[in-house]
Design an enzyme around this catalytic site. Sequence first.
Site, PDB file in Angstrom:
ATOM      1  CE  LYS A 152      43.360  38.486  49.047  1.00  0.00           C
ATOM      2  NZ  LYS A 152      43.909  37.232  49.564  1.00  0.00           N
TER       3      LYS A 152
ATOM      4  CG  ASP B 196      52.524  55.280  38.222  1.00  0.00           C
ATOM      5  OD1 ASP B 196      52.111  54.673  37.217  1.00  0.00           O
ATOM      6  OD2 ASP B 196      52.149  56.429  38.533  1.00  0.00           O
TER       7      ASP B 196
ATOM      8  CG  HIS C 158      43.938  33.459  48.778  1.00  0.00           C
ATOM      9  ND1 HIS C 158      43.919  34.498  49.678  1.00  0.00           N
ATOM     10  CD2 HIS C 158      42.823  32.743  49.030  1.00  0.00           C
ATOM     11  CE1 HIS C 158      42.857  34.400  50.452  1.00  0.00           C
ATOM     12  NE2 HIS C 158      42.166  33.350  50.075  1.00  0.00           N
TER      13      HIS C 158
END
Length: 340
Positions: A147, A152, A145
Site C-alpha cells: 500500500k 510529489d 499487497h
Amino acid sequence: MASFSKVLGSFSWLCRHSHPISVFGDNVAVLHTPGDFYRTLIEQIKTANNRILLSSLYLGTGELEKDLVSILGSVLHDKRNVECTILLDYLRGNRGIPNSVSLLQDILASNHNRLKLYLYHTPHLRGLAKKLMPQRFNEVVGLQHTKIYLFDDNVMFSGANLSEDYFTNRRDRYLIFKNSPELADFIAGIHRIICDHSYNINYEGTTISPANDPLKSRKCLNKYKSSFEKAMSCVINPSDLSRTDSHATDSVTRTDSHANTDTIVFPLVQMGDYNIKQDEVVTQELLSDVKSSERIYLSSGYFNLPPQYMEAILKNEGQCHILASSPQAMGFYNAECVAK
C-alpha cells in the site's frame, strides 16, 4: 535539533538492516478515520504537480472509487506535468466484472502517455494450476499487497486498500509524511522495481509481459526471480552493510542533508519469494531484546503471530501490550470455504 547519532540512540543497530532516512517530526501526521484517509487521498491527488504513485491490492468499483478515478482523470487532463503510475494485483484486479482494470480503462486510454497501469502476478501460479484454479481461489497462492500512496514528495503509508469499505467504515493505519523528498524517492524506487517486474496494461487494454515472463517457463521464472531480488536489493540495502553500527551511523551523518534532524525512518521490506526479509529479521530482533524496564506495543488486524515471534515475546523480560481486531470486524468472519 538533535544530531543524527543522538536521535538513533540504542537503535543504531538498525543501520545494518535498512537505509536510514531523516525527516522532520512536524511533517509527520497520523490520520484517524477512514473518512480522513479518503479525503486525504483526494486532496493529495488534486494538489499533486509532478508525480502520483498508487499501489494497492485492488481498486474497488463503487461510487467513491469512481469519483476518485474521475478526479485523477481531471488532474491528468489539467496538469500536463503530472505523471501517474498505478500498481495493483493481477488476480484481484481482474476478479469479476466490473473490476479494477475495467474501471481504469477510460482514463488510461485518455492519458496513456502519463498514466501507467501495472499488475503484479505471483510467479507461483503457473501452468495447469493457473488454468484450473477459479477466481478468488487462485488468490491464496500469492498477492501483491503493498500500500503506497505517494504524491510529489508526500508519502502516505497504510494497510488500507482503495475501496469503499476502507473509505467509510473499515479503519486501518494511516501515516503521512509531507515534504520528505528523500523518503519519497526511496519509496518510488521500490514501486518502480515492482512495476518493472509486473504486467503492463496499455491504453488499448492489451497486457504486456515483463522481461523473463515467469509464467512462460521454469527457466524464465528463475531469471525473473533473480532479476527481482537483485534489483530490489540494490534499492533497499544500505551501502555500508559490512560496517559496524558506529561506522554506518558516522557515514550517514556525514552525507545526510538533514544532519540536524529529530526523526529517523527505517523502511523495512518483506518479500519472502525473493529472499528479502528485512521486516522479519528486524521484528525478531526487536521482540527478543526487551528489557524489564521497557514495554512493547503490538497492533495487528489479524492476531496470528508466527511461532518465532510468540516465543520471543514469551522469553523477553519486558511487558508486551497487544491490540488486535475482533473476529467480527474481519471480512473473513463467517465466510465459507477458502475465504474462511
